[in-house]
Motif scaffolding. Sequence first.
Motif, PDB file in Angstrom:
ATOM      1  N   ILE A 136     -36.831  21.719   5.081  1.00  0.00           N
ATOM      2  CA  ILE A 136     -35.714  20.965   5.900  1.00  0.00           C
ATOM      3  C   ILE A 136     -36.420  19.675   6.022  1.00  0.00           C
ATOM      4  O   ILE A 136     -37.370  19.323   6.792  1.00  0.00           O
ATOM      5  CB  ILE A 136     -35.371  21.561   7.195  1.00  0.00           C
ATOM      6  N   HIS A 137     -35.678  18.423   5.650  1.00  0.00           N
ATOM      7  CA  HIS A 137     -36.120  17.175   6.048  1.00  0.00           C
ATOM      8  C   HIS A 137     -35.048  16.564   7.007  1.00  0.00           C
ATOM      9  O   HIS A 137     -33.657  16.453   6.602  1.00  0.00           O
ATOM     10  CB  HIS A 137     -36.174  16.254   4.778  1.00  0.00           C
ATOM     11  N   ALA A 138     -35.277  16.286   7.952  1.00  0.00           N
ATOM     12  CA  ALA A 138     -34.564  15.854   9.178  1.00  0.00           C
ATOM     13  C   ALA A 138     -34.745  14.546   9.481  1.00  0.00           C
ATOM     14  O   ALA A 138     -35.970  13.909   9.954  1.00  0.00           O
ATOM     15  CB  ALA A 138     -34.701  16.517  10.522  1.00  0.00           C
ATOM     16  N   THR A 139     -34.025  13.375   9.115  1.00  0.00           N
ATOM     17  CA  THR A 139     -34.305  12.251   9.356  1.00  0.00           C
ATOM     18  C   THR A 139     -33.276  11.452  10.538  1.00  0.00           C
ATOM     19  O   THR A 139     -32.181  11.973  10.720  1.00  0.00           O
ATOM     20  CB  THR A 139     -33.976  11.173   8.371  1.00  0.00           C
ATOM     21  N   VAL A 140     -33.836  10.587  11.318  1.00  0.00           N
ATOM     22  CA  VAL A 140     -33.332   9.914  12.579  1.00  0.00           C
ATOM     23  C   VAL A 140     -33.505   8.399  12.292  1.00  0.00           C
ATOM     24  O   VAL A 140     -34.235   7.877  11.767  1.00  0.00           O
ATOM     25  CB  VAL A 140     -33.725  10.396  13.708  1.00  0.00           C
ATOM     26  N   ALA A 141     -32.639   7.736  13.259  1.00  0.00           N
ATOM     27  CA  ALA A 141     -32.711   6.201  12.721  1.00  0.00           C
ATOM     28  C   ALA A 141     -33.882   5.132  13.537  1.00  0.00           C
ATOM     29  O   ALA A 141     -33.956   4.199  13.301  1.00  0.00           O
ATOM     30  CB  ALA A 141     -31.305   5.467  13.249  1.00  0.00           C
ATOM     31  N   SER A 142     -34.396   5.926  14.580  1.00  0.00           N
ATOM     32  CA  SER A 142     -35.311   4.953  15.381  1.00  0.00           C
ATOM     33  C   SER A 142     -36.486   5.546  15.682  1.00  0.00           C
ATOM     34  O   SER A 142     -36.620   7.108  15.943  1.00  0.00           O
ATOM     35  CB  SER A 142     -34.725   4.536  16.531  1.00  0.00           C
ATOM     36  N   ASP A 143     -37.697   5.173  15.928  1.00  0.00           N
ATOM     37  CA  ASP A 143     -39.053   5.727  16.397  1.00  0.00           C
ATOM     38  C   ASP A 143     -38.734   6.285  17.340  1.00  0.00           C
ATOM     39  O   ASP A 143     -39.548   7.596  17.796  1.00  0.00           O
ATOM     40  CB  ASP A 143     -39.858   4.769  16.309  1.00  0.00           C
ATOM     41  N   GLU A 144     -37.937   5.951  18.421  1.00  0.00           N
ATOM     42  CA  GLU A 144     -37.736   6.507  19.527  1.00  0.00           C
ATOM     43  C   GLU A 144     -37.050   8.055  19.588  1.00  0.00           C
ATOM     44  O   GLU A 144     -37.619   9.161  20.059  1.00  0.00           O
ATOM     45  CB  GLU A 144     -37.069   5.753  20.655  1.00  0.00           C
ATOM     46  N   LEU A 145     -36.367   8.023  18.630  1.00  0.00           N
ATOM     47  CA  LEU A 145     -35.370   9.349  18.454  1.00  0.00           C
ATOM     48  C   LEU A 145     -36.489  10.179  17.757  1.00  0.00           C
ATOM     49  O   LEU A 145     -36.445  11.545  17.926  1.00  0.00           O
ATOM     50  CB  LEU A 145     -34.246   9.000  17.691  1.00  0.00           C
ATOM     51  N   LEU A 146     -37.219   9.736  16.870  1.00  0.00           N
ATOM     52  CA  LEU A 146     -38.153  10.528  16.116  1.00  0.00           C
ATOM     53  C   LEU A 146     -39.293  11.032  17.057  1.00  0.00           C
ATOM     54  O   LEU A 146     -39.366  12.486  16.830  1.00  0.00           O
ATOM     55  CB  LEU A 146     -38.880   9.748  15.066  1.00  0.00           C
ATOM     56  N   ALA A 147     -39.789  10.457  17.970  1.00  0.00           N
ATOM     57  CA  ALA A 147     -40.685  10.881  18.997  1.00  0.00           C
ATOM     58  C   ALA A 147     -40.196  11.948  19.868  1.00  0.00           C
ATOM     59  O   ALA A 147     -40.648  12.927  20.258  1.00  0.00           O
ATOM     60  CB  ALA A 147     -41.267   9.697  19.811  1.00  0.00           C
ATOM     61  N   GLU A 148     -39.012  11.649  20.250  1.00  0.00           N
ATOM     62  CA  GLU A 148     -38.072  12.906  21.072  1.00  0.00           C
ATOM     63  C   GLU A 148     -37.932  13.977  20.121  1.00  0.00           C
ATOM     64  O   GLU A 148     -38.183  15.337  20.637  1.00  0.00           O
ATOM     65  CB  GLU A 148     -36.844  12.412  21.628  1.00  0.00           C
TER      66      GLU A 148
END
Length: 275
Positions: A136-148
Amino acid sequence: MLREATPEVEALELELLLEALLQRYGYDFRGHERAALRRKLRAVMRQRGLRTLSQLQDRVLHEPGAASSALRALHVPPATLFDDIDEARQLRQLVGASLRGAALPRIWLADCAGAEQAWTLAIILADEGLLEQTEIHATVASDELLAEAQDATITQEQLANYQAGYARSGGQGELSRYFAASGKRLAPTVALRSHITWAQYNLVTDASFNEFNLIVCRRALPDFGPVLRQRVLNLFHGSLAPFGILGLDRAIDAADALAPHYAAMPQPGWCRRIA
């Protein structure tokens, strides 16, 4: 007394704010539907006691907290575990058809709505006996969302509340078997988390990065304007394996150039690539 901005002035303010977000922080929302942007930004304004988008722009440019609030509001709202029962049921029906037979099945959760959306999918795959061989590759739009997303945990009380949604989606047994203690909170087991790869990714500007058997982007697409939507659909088309399945917010328009390449499935918004 300060007056509310006229529609014409507010429209100008919105364009200036979008340009400020792009130039200052690198996030491009200019291709999004204006009605959706106004609705989200007005909620931020109410929270901060602001009357105009110009006031919000001033805060966004000079206060990191205000910028974070605005960007968070404009990105996909966070999901909770099994919060969309219909989608979870549909995924249970579709994952076998899209993944079985593939040598190394891959799924892309594009503009993922946070950790719990990815956990939901991983749990469904585990229930269906498909997790072990699937990435599963889950991508998010920002580094902040990625860390969370990478550091996310839940409480025991939340897990208990999620059990009902899990059961309604077709889950059998106790949801708790997929979680382990993480301090005083709970996190997915290593067996679950090890099949989820997180990355920061921008649907507006980034290129295809792999071939996938299943691509899901049902929560972000409703806010995209027609030009951006077409750009993203073309991106997904170039990233989807033959006979792969695409999960959208609605069916591809019959007049769209991509329409001949897809066959609609019984589940609304889902289609299979046929060419």
